[in-house]
Design an enzyme around this catalytic site. Structure first.
Site, short mmCIF file in Angstrom:
data_model
loop_
_atom_site.label_atom_id
_atom_site.label_comp_id
_atom_site.label_asym_id
_atom_site.label_seq_id
_atom_site.Cartn_x
_atom_site.Cartn_y
_atom_site.Cartn_z
N ASP A 113 -1.52 0.23 24.30
CA ASP A 113 -2.12 -0.21 23.78
C ASP A 113 -2.98 -1.13 24.13
O ASP A 113 -3.65 -1.81 23.81
CB ASP A 113 -1.18 -0.49 22.13
N LYS A 128 -7.17 -1.41 24.46
CA LYS A 128 -7.88 -3.18 23.99
C LYS A 128 -8.44 -4.15 24.45
O LYS A 128 -9.86 -4.97 23.92
CB LYS A 128 -6.31 -3.80 22.19
N1 LIG Z 1 0.33 -0.35 17.18
C1 LIG Z 1 -0.71 -1.49 16.99
C2 LIG Z 1 -1.03 -1.34 15.90
C3 LIG Z 1 -2.81 -1.75 15.66
O1 LIG Z 1 -3.84 -2.21 16.55
C4 LIG Z 1 -0.56 -2.84 17.65
O2 LIG Z 1 0.86 -2.60 17.29
O3 LIG Z 1 -0.59 -3.52 17.01
#
Ligand SMILES: N[C@@H](CCO)C(=O)O
Ligand SMILES: NC(=O)c1ccc[n+]([C@@H]2O[C@H](COP(=O)([O-])OP(=O)(O)OC[C@H]3O[C@@H](n4cnc5c(N)ncnc54)[C@H](O)[C@@H]3O)[C@@H](O)[C@H]2O)c1
Ligand code: NA
Length: 790
Positions: free
Chosen positions: A648, A652
Site C-alpha cells: 500500500d 502510494k
Molecule cells: N489501508 C490504507 C487506507 C488508506 O489508503 C491505510 O491504512 O493507509
C-alpha cells in the site's frame, strides 16, 4: 363573494374511521368558512350494489342472505363509528333504506329487468348512507354539517353550515363536473378535485420517476394536457370552472399535506418553466395518404376529415407536408383498419386514377406532446424538444404544432416512449447539475459515503443546485439500479431485497444514460479489473472518482492513456483519497508542480494502518491483536496484507512520483514486507487466523529500536531522481515522524520554495469518515468543474 369551497371526492373510501378522520382534517384545514363535499358513489359500494341487482334479476336464492350480510355490515359500521344518539338516527335511516331496497329487489325479481330508475334509486340510497355517516361524524367533531340530495342542491345559492354533504344520482366520474357546476352556482372561491391515485406530474411518474408535481396551469394548458392523456384531469369537469373563472385544485387523497396543482386563468404565468409538462397517448396508428395528384387540389383534406368524422373516428393529430404531396394523421390504433378503409372508400376514384398512390397505416406508435402556453413565440423550445429526442436516439415520425402553440406534438414509435419521456424530462426539468451517480463497492468507504451524501443532499441542491441521483449501487456480486435515484439513507434494505445479479455493462450503460446532464462512477473497491475500465467509462462520457489505487499504479502505458483520455474528453478522473485518504496531498502536489515549483523529495508516513499499529504497539499487546483491531476500525485494506506487505505504501509513493512526471512501475521499486513468508500464499481469511506468526518479527524490530531510543515508522520515499522505496525505519524521538500518533500520516515535501523547511501535511490518513469525506470533496470538486458555485 361567498367564502365557500366545493370538494369532489372521487373513488375515495370515506366509510372507515381513517377516511372520516382524514376528511375532517382536510375540511378543518381548508381556509374557507363553508365547505361543500360532493360525494361520488364509492366504487366498492357501487360494485356490490350492481352485483346485488343482478342476483335479483336472475332470481338467485342467495339474494336474501347477501342482503342480510350487507345489512349486518352497514349496521356494524355505524355502531363502530358513531356514538349512540347520532348513531341511532343513522341506523333508523339505514333500516328504512334496507326496507325500500327490499321492495326494489322484489320488483326486479318479478319483472327480471333492472330499470335505470331502480339503479339510480338504489345508488342514491347507498350514497345517502355514506353522506349520513360522514355528516354525523363531522357534527360529532364540531363541524356543523348537513346533507342534501344532488337534485335539491341545484336550487341552492348559499351555504349556511360549515359543511354540506351533497349526495345522490351522480354517476361515477361525474362528481367533478357536478362539483364544478355547483361551485359556479354558489359563487365559491374554488373547487378541489380529490383523487385517490396521484398528484399531477410534468411527465407520467411511473415512466419518469423523477417527474415533478406541476404547481400551476392555465385553463388552456390543463385542457391540452388532459387531451393528451394526462391522468386525473377531466377536461369536461373544467368547463363550468372555466366559464365562472374558478380556481381548480387537483389534490391527492393519499398525499393530504401536498397542496397539489392549481388551475387558474393566469396559471401559465406563475411557474417560470415555459414547458409545463409532457404527455403521451399510447396505441396510436398513423394513416398516410400519399399521391402527387393531391398537390394544389382544393378539398382533399376536407373530404378526408369529414369522412373520418362521419365514421366517428377521432383524429388525434394531423400533419401535412407543405408540398401537399402527403397528408398523415393519427388515430387510435384500434381504429386504424377502419380509418384506412374509410379513406380508401372516400378516395376510390383518385386511387383508381392514381392521383393518390397509397393509403396506408403504420401501427405501434405513440403521440408525445409538450404542453405549455408560454412556449408561444419562444424560439428554441421546439429545437430543444427535437434535439433531445434526437440525442436519445428517438426517431420522430411526424410532427404537429397546434396553431395555439400550446403544444408541440411528435409521433414516435411506441417502444421509444419511455426513453423519449425521460430524455425530455431530464432536458427540460432536471437541474443542469443533476448527476447520475453509480457507486461500486458499498463497503467501509462506499457505505460511509452514502451516509454522508444522504445528510447533505438537500443542502447541496438548495445551496448549489447540485442534484445527486444515486442511480446504481453494486458490490462484487449484485447490483441495484433505479431510474430516478436510490435514497442513500436507506439503500441497504432495498439492496438486500431488490438487488439482482451484477451485470457490469448494464450498470455502466444505466449510469451513463444520455438523458442525464452528467454521469459519474465512484469506484470504492480495490479491483484492478474495474480500474481497467476507467478509460472506456471516460470515453462514454462518465466521470470517475476513486479511492482505489489500482489505476494510479497500473502499467504506465494504461496510466498515460487514462490521463490523456481525461484531457481529451473533458471527463474528470479524480483520486485525491488514493494517498493520505482525505488529506489534501494530491492537490497540494499538483498545485506545487503547476505553479512552477520543483519538488526534490517526498518522504512520509503514508499508511494510516501502519502508522496506527506502530504508534500503538508497546510490546504489551501482541501486534497481531492490534492488526485485528485496525481492520475492525476500517483502517486496513480489505486484505490487510496489502498494508503489512508495504504494498500500500509502495503504491502510494508510485502515485506521488508519477504526479511529478516520473515514469515507473510498482514492481520495480524496493518494498520491505512485514508479512512472514509462511503467510504469503494463504487466503485472506486464513491469513487473519494465522496472524500471530507476524508477532516475533515485529517484536524483534521494536526491541532494536527501543534500544537505540528510537521509534519504528514505516515510510515511503520519492527521492531527488524519482526513485521510490518503502521500508520500516526507526526515528529519534524528536523527529516529526516519531511524534505522529494514531492514524496520522505525515508527508514532507522538499521543494525549491520549501527547501530548508519542508512543507508538511499531517493528519489522520485512514478511516471510514475521513476517507469518505475525501471522496465527497472530490464530488464537490467535480460539481465545481460542472459549473456549481461551490
Ligand atoms: N489501508 C490504507 C487506507 C488508506 O489508503 C491505510 O491504512 O493507509
Ligand atoms: N479504509 C480506508 O481508510 C481507505 C482509505 C483510503 C482509500 N481506501 C480505499 O478505498 C477502497 C475501499 O476500501 P474499503 O475499506 O471500503 O473496502 P471494503 O472491503 O470495506 O469494501 C469494498 C467493497 O467493494 C466491493 N467489490 C469488490 N470487488 C468489486 C467489483 N469487482 N465490483 C463491484 N464491487 C466490488 C466489495 O463487495 C465491497 O463492498 C479501497 O480501494 C481502499 O484502498 C480505503
Ligand atoms: Na488525499
Amino acid at each position: 363573494m361567498n367564502d365557500i369551497r366545493v370538494h369532489a371526492v372521487e373513488s375515495i373510501n370515506l366509510v372507515s374511521q381513517d377516511g372520516l378522520e382524514k376528511l375532517i382534517r382536510i375540511l378543518q384545514s381548508s381556509g374557507e368558512a363553508h365547505q361543500v363535499v360532493v360525494l361520488a358513489p364509492f366504487t366498492d359500494v357501487n360494485l356490490e350494489l350492481n352485483n346485488l341487482l343482478h342476483v335479483a334479476m336472475q332470481r338467485d336464492e342467495r339474494l336474501w342472505s347477501m342482503q342480510e350480510q350487507r345489512f349486518t355490515r352497514w349496521t356494524a359500521l355505524v355502531e363502530d363509528l358513531l356514538a349512540v344518539p347520532a348513531g341511532t338516527k343513522v341506523l333508523d335511516r339505514i333500516k328504512q333504506g334496507f326496507a325500500d331496497m327490499e321492495d326494489i329487489l322484489r320488483s326486479i325479481w318479478l319483472v327480471q329487468e333492472i330499470s335505470e330508475g331502480a339503479k339510480r334509486y338504489a345508488g342514491a340510497l347507498c350514497d345517502s348512507w355514506v353522506a349520513d355517516i360522514a355528516c354525523h361524524w363531522a357534527n360529532l367533531h364540531d363541524l356543523s354539517s348537513n346533507l342534501l340530495g344532488y337534485a335539491d342542491s341545484q336550487k341552492k345559492h348559499s351555504v349556511e353550515e360549515a359543511v354540506l354533504f351533497v349526495y345522490g344520482a351522480v354517476k361515477d366520474g361525474q362528481s367533478e363536473y357536478a362539483a364544478a357546476s355547483l361551485a359556479a352556482q354558489l359563487g365559491a372561491v374554488g373547487v378541489t378535485f380529490w383523487n385517490n391515485s396521484s398528484l399531477l406530474h410534468n411527465a407520467d411518474h411511473r415512466e419518469v420517476p423523477s417527474a415533478l408535481v406541476i404547481r400551476s396551469l392555465s385553463y388552456a394548458e390543463a385542457t391540452e394536457l388532459s387531451f393528451f392523456g394526462a391522468p386525473i384531469i377531466h377536461s369536461h369537469a373544467l368547463v363550468p370552472a372555466i366559464a365562472a373563472s374558478l380556481d381548480v385544485q387537483l389534490r391527492c387523497w393519499k398525499e393530504e399535506q401536498d397542496p397539489g396543482t392549481i388551475i387558474s386563468k393566469h396559471g401559465d404565468q406563475i411557474e417560470p418553466n415555459r414547458v409545463k409538462g409532457f404527455s403521451i397517448i399510447h396505441d396510436i396508428a398513423l394513416i398516410n395518404v400519399e399521391g402527387a395528384g393531391m398537390s394544389g387540389v382544393i378539398g382533399i383534406a376536407s373530404r378526408l376529415f369529414s369522412a373520418m368524422r362521419k365514421a366517428s373516428i377521432s383524429v388525434v393529430l394531423i400533419s401535412q407536408a407543405s408540398s401537399e404531396y402527403s397528408i398523415c394523421f393519427a388515430v387510435p390504433e384500434h381504429e386504424a383498419e377502419r380509418a384506412c378503409a374509410t379513406a380508401k372508400k372516400e378516395f376510390a376514384p383518385e386511387l383508381e386514377a392514381a392521383s393518390i398512390q397509397s393509403i396506408e397505416a403504420e401501427t405501434g406508435l405513440a403521440v408525445l406532446a409538450a404542453v405549455g402556453q408560454q412556449m408561444t413565440g419562444q424560439a428554441g423550445v421546439a429545437g430543444k424538444f427535437f434535439s433531445s429526442l434526437g440525442k436519445a436516439g428517438v426517431n420522430v415520425i411526424a410532427i404537429a404544432q397546434g396553431s395555439s402553440e400550446t403544444n408541440i406534438s411528435a409521433v414516435i414509435k411506441g417502444s421509444d416512449s419511455k426513453k423519449a419521456l425521460r430524455a425530455l424530462h431530464a432536458r427540460f426539468f432536471l437541474s443542469k447539475r443533476a448527476i447520475s451517480v453509480g457507486l461500486l463497492g458499498p463497503g467501509n468507504i462506499g457505505g460511509t459515503l452514502l451516509q454522508q451524501i444522504s445528510k447533505e443532499t438537500i443542502r447541496l441542491k438548495e445551496q448549489f443546485g447540485l442534484d445527486i441521483h444515486i442511480r446504481g449501487i453494486a458490490n462484487s456480486r449484485k447490483m441495484l439500479l433505479d431510474q430516478d435515484g436510490i435514497d442513500p439513507g436507506d439503500w441497504k434494505e432495498r439492496f438486500e431485497n431488490e438487488a439482482v445479479e451484477l451485470d457490469q455493462d448494464l450498470f455502466t450503460r444505466h449510469i451513463g444514460a444520455t438523458y442525464f446532464p452528467h454521469s459519474l462512477i465512484i469506484d470504492c473497491t480495490t479491483s484492478s479489473q474495474l480500474a481497467e475500465q476507467y478509460v472506456s467509462w471516460l470515453e462514454s462520457g462518465i466521470h470517475v472518482i476513486t479511492p482505489n489505487k489500482k489505476a494510479g499504479t497500473a502499467p504506465m502505458e494504461y496510466y498515460q492513456r487514462l490521463l490523456e483520455t481525461s484531457m481529451r474528453t473533458g471527463k474528470r478522473f479524480l483520486y485525491e483519497t488514493t494517498v493520505g485518504a482525505g488529506l489534501p496531498i494530491i492537490w497540494t502536489l499538483k498545485d506545487l508542480v503547476q505553479t512552477g515549483d520543483t519538488v526534490h523529495r517526498i518522504e512520509g508516513i503514508v499508511s494510516g494502518t501502519l502508522a496506527w499499529l506502530f504508534s500503538s504497539y508497546d510490546g504489551s499487546v501482541p501486534f497481531s491483536a492490534l492488526v485485528r483491531q485496525a481492520k475492525e476500525m476500517g483502517y486496513t485494506e480489505p486484505d490487510p496484507r496489502d498494508d503489512l506487505s508495504g504494498m500500500d505504501v509502495g503504491r502510494k509513493t508510485v502515485i506521488l512520483a508519477r504526479e511529478l512526471g516520473y515514469s515507473l512501475e510498482v514492481e520495480d521499486i524496493p518494498i520491505q514486507s512485514l508479512v512472514p513468508e509462511s503467510l504469503d500464499g494463504c487466503s485472506p481469511s486464513e491469513f487473519m487466523e494465522r496472524l500471530e506468526a507476524i508477532d516475533p518479527v515485529i517484536e524483534a524490530a521494536y526491541k532494536e529500536a527501543v534500544a537505540k531510543g528510537e521509534k519504528l515508522r514505516y515510510v515511503g520515499i520519492v527521492d531527488e531522481r524519482g526513485n521510490c522505496s518503502a521500508s520500516l525505519k526507526s526515528y529519534a524521538s524528536d523527529h516529526p515522524f516519531a511524534q505522529a500518533s494514531g492514524t496520522d500520516n505525515v508527508i514532507c515535501f522538499t521543494t525549491d520554495r520549501y527547501l530548508s523547511q519542508p512543507l508538511v501535511i499531517k493528519g489522520p490518513g485512514a478511516g471510514r469518515e475521513v476517507t469518505a469525506g475525501g471522496v465527497f470533496s472530490d464530488i464537490l470538486r467535480l460539481a465545481a468543474y460542472l459549473g456549481a458555485r461551490i
